[in-house]
Scaffold this motif. Sequence first.
Motif, PDB file in Angstrom:
ATOM      1  N   UNK A   1      35.481  87.725  72.416  1.00  0.00           N
ATOM      2  CA  UNK A   1      36.691  87.415  73.186  1.00  0.00           C
ATOM      3  C   UNK A   1      37.739  88.514  73.062  1.00  0.00           C
ATOM      4  N   UNK A   2      37.979  88.965  71.839  1.00  0.00           N
ATOM      5  CA  UNK A   2      38.985  90.021  71.653  1.00  0.00           C
ATOM      6  C   UNK A   2      38.533  91.328  72.292  1.00  0.00           C
ATOM      7  N   UNK A   3      37.224  91.594  72.295  1.00  0.00           N
ATOM      8  CA  UNK A   3      36.723  92.819  72.925  1.00  0.00           C
ATOM      9  C   UNK A   3      36.944  92.783  74.434  1.00  0.00           C
ATOM     10  N   UNK A   4      36.703  91.637  75.056  1.00  0.00           N
ATOM     11  CA  UNK A   4      36.898  91.518  76.506  1.00  0.00           C
ATOM     12  C   UNK A   4      38.368  91.737  76.871  1.00  0.00           C
ATOM     13  N   UNK A   5      39.263  91.111  76.109  1.00  0.00           N
ATOM     14  CA  UNK A   5      40.695  91.276  76.390  1.00  0.00           C
ATOM     15  C   UNK A   5      41.124  92.717  76.137  1.00  0.00           C
TER      16      UNK A   5
ATOM     17  N   UNK B   1      41.142  93.240  64.835  1.00  0.00           N
ATOM     18  CA  UNK B   1      41.188  91.886  64.299  1.00  0.00           C
ATOM     19  C   UNK B   1      39.852  91.170  64.501  1.00  0.00           C
ATOM     20  N   UNK B   2      39.327  91.202  65.721  1.00  0.00           N
ATOM     21  CA  UNK B   2      38.058  90.528  65.988  1.00  0.00           C
ATOM     22  C   UNK B   2      36.916  91.104  65.178  1.00  0.00           C
ATOM     23  N   UNK B   3      36.835  92.430  65.113  1.00  0.00           N
ATOM     24  CA  UNK B   3      35.749  93.067  64.368  1.00  0.00           C
ATOM     25  C   UNK B   3      35.853  92.775  62.879  1.00  0.00           C
ATOM     26  N   UNK B   4      37.068  92.818  62.338  1.00  0.00           N
ATOM     27  CA  UNK B   4      37.244  92.589  60.902  1.00  0.00           C
ATOM     28  C   UNK B   4      36.897  91.153  60.522  1.00  0.00           C
ATOM     29  N   UNK B   5      37.365  90.199  61.312  1.00  0.00           N
ATOM     30  CA  UNK B   5      37.080  88.797  61.001  1.00  0.00           C
ATOM     31  C   UNK B   5      35.583  88.525  61.059  1.00  0.00           C
ATOM     32  N   UNK B   6      34.919  89.010  62.090  1.00  0.00           N
ATOM     33  CA  UNK B   6      33.486  88.767  62.223  1.00  0.00           C
ATOM     34  C   UNK B   6      32.707  89.481  61.123  1.00  0.00           C
TER      35      UNK B   6
END
Length: 231
Positions: free
Chosen positions: A187-191, A34-39
Motif C-alpha cells: 500500500x505504501x509503495x503504491x501511494x 515506513x512500509x519497508x521497515x515495518x514489513x
Amino acid sequence: MIQDRGVGTRTTWTALPVMHCIGRQTVEQTLSLFGSSVVQYAIFWYLVLRSNSGMVMTGAMVAAALPQAIVSVFGGVWADRWNRKLLVMLPDAVIAAVTICLSASMAVGWGDTGLILVVLVIRSAGGGIQTPAVQSFIPQIVPEAWLLRVNAVNGTLQTAISIASPAIAAALVNLMPLWMIMLVDVSTAIVGIGFVALIRLDDARLRRPGRARMTPCAPHRFRFRRALQFR
C-alpha cells in the motif's frame, strides 16, 4: 515569494510549486521507508518465533543487508547516468510485486523459510538501487538554500521510523498473520510511486541549464552551478 541570498547572487523563488515537489518527495520517501521497515522487521520477528533458531535469524539479516551493500556500489553510478525518477519508482514497484507474491504464497500455506529469504534478497537489492537514486534526486528538486533543512527533516523522519518500526512490527505480528502485514508495504509503495510520478522533472537542465525547459520543480532563475561542478 521567498527571497534567497546566495554567494554573489540573489534569487527569487516561487514558493508554492517548490514546496509541492519537496512535499511529494518527502511523503514518498517516508511512506516507502515506513512500509519497508515495518514489513522487514515483521519478517524477522516471524522467523524468530517460527524457527527459534539463531542461524535462521543470521541468514535473514545477511539476506536483508548484503545485497543492498553490493548493489548500492553500482546504484550511485546508475543514478548519475539514468532517469532518477524511474530508478526511484521501478525498484519500489518490483519490491511491491515480490511482496505480493510472498503474501499470496503464505496466505495459501506455501511460504517456507527459503522463499522468505529469496524475497528478502530481492527487496534488499531493490533498496540498493532506490536509495542512491533518492539521495541524488533530492538536490535535483530542492533549492540549494533549502537543502540543509530538507535533509534534516528527512533524517529526523528516518530516525523516528527506525525506532518505531520494530515495535510496530512486533505488535502487528501478534495481531494478524504475516501475509496481511506485507500488504502494508504494498500500500505504501503504491501511494509513494503515485507521488513521485506527479513530480515533473527535466533531467537535462542539470547538464544544460541555459536551455532547460522550466517545470514546477525548476523555479525561475534557479542556477545549478554547484551541481555542474562534478560533471
